[in-house]
Design an enzyme around this catalytic site. Structure first.
Site, PDB file in Angstrom:
ATOM      1  N   PRO A  93     -73.144 -74.360 -25.893  1.00 27.68           N
ATOM      2  CA  PRO A  93     -73.275 -75.515 -26.101  1.00 27.68           C
ATOM      3  C   PRO A  93     -74.172 -75.936 -24.501  1.00 27.68           C
ATOM      4  O   PRO A  93     -73.009 -75.587 -23.774  1.00 27.68           O
ATOM      5  CB  PRO A  93     -72.580 -76.452 -26.922  1.00 27.68           C
ATOM      6  CG  PRO A  93     -70.936 -76.146 -26.642  1.00 27.68           C
ATOM      7  CD  PRO A  93     -71.046 -75.006 -26.481  1.00 27.68           C
ATOM      8  N   GLU A  94     -75.100 -75.543 -25.245  1.00 26.41           N
ATOM      9  CA  GLU A  94     -76.358 -76.042 -23.491  1.00 26.41           C
ATOM     10  C   GLU A  94     -77.153 -78.193 -24.124  1.00 26.41           C
ATOM     11  O   GLU A  94     -76.448 -78.723 -24.903  1.00 26.41           O
ATOM     12  CB  GLU A  94     -78.020 -75.319 -23.174  1.00 26.41           C
ATOM     13  CG  GLU A  94     -77.562 -74.257 -23.816  1.00 26.41           C
ATOM     14  CD  GLU A  94     -78.250 -72.598 -23.241  1.00 26.41           C
ATOM     15  OE1 GLU A  94     -79.706 -73.724 -22.755  1.00 26.41           O
ATOM     16  OE2 GLU A  94     -78.412 -71.744 -23.615  1.00 26.41           O
ATOM     17  N   HIS A 105     -56.920 -74.798 -35.100  1.00 28.21           N
ATOM     18  CA  HIS A 105     -57.469 -75.207 -34.239  1.00 28.21           C
ATOM     19  C   HIS A 105     -57.187 -76.691 -34.110  1.00 28.21           C
ATOM     20  O   HIS A 105     -58.212 -76.842 -33.334  1.00 28.21           O
ATOM     21  CB  HIS A 105     -59.119 -74.022 -34.344  1.00 28.21           C
ATOM     22  CG  HIS A 105     -58.355 -72.488 -35.243  1.00 28.21           C
ATOM     23  ND1 HIS A 105     -57.236 -71.827 -33.722  1.00 28.21           N
ATOM     24  CD2 HIS A 105     -57.911 -71.919 -35.572  1.00 28.21           C
ATOM     25  CE1 HIS A 105     -57.528 -70.655 -34.209  1.00 28.21           C
ATOM     26  NE2 HIS A 105     -57.526 -70.672 -34.978  1.00 28.21           N
ATOM     27  N   ARG A 155     -61.509 -71.189 -29.648  1.00 30.89           N
ATOM     28  CA  ARG A 155     -61.278 -69.923 -28.568  1.00 30.89           C
ATOM     29  C   ARG A 155     -60.624 -70.995 -26.843  1.00 30.89           C
ATOM     30  O   ARG A 155     -60.178 -70.248 -25.564  1.00 30.89           O
ATOM     31  CB  ARG A 155     -62.610 -69.363 -28.390  1.00 30.89           C
ATOM     32  CG  ARG A 155     -63.012 -68.542 -29.399  1.00 30.89           C
ATOM     33  CD  ARG A 155     -64.220 -67.949 -28.800  1.00 30.89           C
ATOM     34  NE  ARG A 155     -63.927 -67.177 -27.615  1.00 30.89           N
ATOM     35  CZ  ARG A 155     -65.781 -66.281 -26.918  1.00 30.89           C
ATOM     36  NH1 ARG A 155     -66.408 -66.890 -27.598  1.00 30.89           N
ATOM     37  NH2 ARG A 155     -65.092 -65.637 -26.295  1.00 30.89           N
ATOM     38  N   ARG A 215     -84.915 -69.544  -1.373  1.00 30.94           N
ATOM     39  CA  ARG A 215     -84.079 -69.132  -2.700  1.00 30.94           C
ATOM     40  C   ARG A 215     -84.487 -67.833  -2.827  1.00 30.94           C
ATOM     41  O   ARG A 215     -85.582 -67.440  -3.683  1.00 30.94           O
ATOM     42  CB  ARG A 215     -83.225 -69.449  -3.575  1.00 30.94           C
ATOM     43  CG  ARG A 215     -82.713 -71.398  -3.212  1.00 30.94           C
ATOM     44  CD  ARG A 215     -82.185 -72.381  -4.491  1.00 30.94           C
ATOM     45  NE  ARG A 215     -81.126 -71.700  -5.312  1.00 30.94           N
ATOM     46  CZ  ARG A 215     -80.703 -72.214  -5.801  1.00 30.94           C
ATOM     47  NH1 ARG A 215     -80.782 -73.417  -6.736  1.00 30.94           N
ATOM     48  NH2 ARG A 215     -80.001 -71.916  -6.722  1.00 30.94           N
TER      49      ARG A 215
END
Ligand SMILES: [Zn+2]
Length: 293
Positions: free
Chosen positions: A2-3, A109, A128, A171
């Site tokens: 997820p972002e 879970h 996970r 950068r």
């Protein structure tokens, strides 16, 4: 993984069930997720009122009346489901199962359970276990190692072409890597970085410093906000659509312009290019070599 848009969608889905509500009983089924849970974790949450639910980057922050903040990171596969009390009505924006399941939260879970005072059960499951939770004294929040070095929120007022440009200047790393670095801008991951670079017409191979000029940084800052806002809108429509959610928050169907579209024709009108996949720092990048320069 997820972002920002997925995490914000989870936050918005959880807010009606948590904000202003008291946790009658918190239950932890294990001593650890990705990291050990803090001492007496469930005990410190039990009886607490959730005053506000915020988000910073990919973290959800539940501010408690104890002066502590529950920090939540969903990792790769962390999920919340909301189970209203039997016969309870789900408020708009709140999730519910068509037929409330008895025994919700008893899965293998299902690691953390919040039983709220109104009878709503909120279950955190994570097969996970890359997700984690922590309890932090509110005054120490800004100094917390997870939060201290985060860059600006891309949808907040502090983010602009100017602030982006400042963080890219000098950068040499590829712009793709610089955007994945949470110190540049907070909350972006692989998917939305690819999408934003495509939208801005910027090659992922270009050095970060070469995007720091006023025109490219303006295009990129705008593209970042646009792809995130469109994803949030997609998440929002999922929130309103109970039938497709099964009570689970934050994972919604969204179509991407380049992400996972290797070999597809570029969707930019008149481009005629083909989406290509390359690997940068061990992660897939999808882009159109013809219109991303
Ligand atoms: Zn193209």
């Amino acid at each position: 993984m997820p972002e920002l848009p997925e995490v914000e969608t989870v936050r918005r889905g959880l807010a009606p069930a948590l904000e202003g509500c008291r946790i009658r009983l918190a239950t932890q089924r294990r001593a650890n997720l990705r990291y050990p849970l803090p001492d007496r974790f469930a005990e410190r949450l039990t009886g607490r009122l959730v005053e506000r639910l915020d988000r910073r980057a990919k973290y959800i922050l539940a501010r408690l009346d104890s002066g502590e903040v529950l920090l939540i990171h969903l990792g790769m596969s962390g999920r919340f489901t909301i189970h209203p009390p039997e016969g309870g009505e789900a408020a708009p924006g709140q999730f519910h199962h068509a037929t409330p399941e008895s025994g919700a939260g008893t899965g293998k879970h299902d690691h953390i359970i919040f039983d709220m005072e109104d009878g709503t059960r909120i279950v955190y499951s994570d097969h996970r276990r890359f997700g984690f939770m922590d309890l932090i004294v509110e005054a120490d929040l800004d100094a917390n190692p997870h939060l201290a070095s985060l860059g600006p929120e891309p949808l907040g007022n502090e983010f602009s072409a100017f602030t982006l440009s400042e963080r890219l200047r000098g950068r040499r790393a590829p712009i793709k890597a610089a955007l994945l670095d949470q110190r540049t801008v907070a909350g972006l991951g692989n998917i939305y970085v690819c999408e934003a670079l495509f939208r801005a017409g910027v090659s992922p191979n270009r050095s970060a410093s070469s995007v720091a000029g006023p025109q490219r940084s303006e295009r990129l800052a705008r593209a970042i906000r646009e792809v995130l806002n469109e994803a949030l809108a997609a998440g929002g429509s999922t929130l309103r659509d109970y039938a497709h959610t099964d009570g689970e928050l934050g994972y919604f169907q969204h179509s991407f312009a380049v992400y996972d579209r290797e070999g597809d024709a570029c969707s930019k009108p008149g481009c005629g290019g083909t989406v290509k996949r390359i690997v940068q720092s061990g992660r897939s990048t999808f882009y159109c070599p013809r219109c991303q320069k």
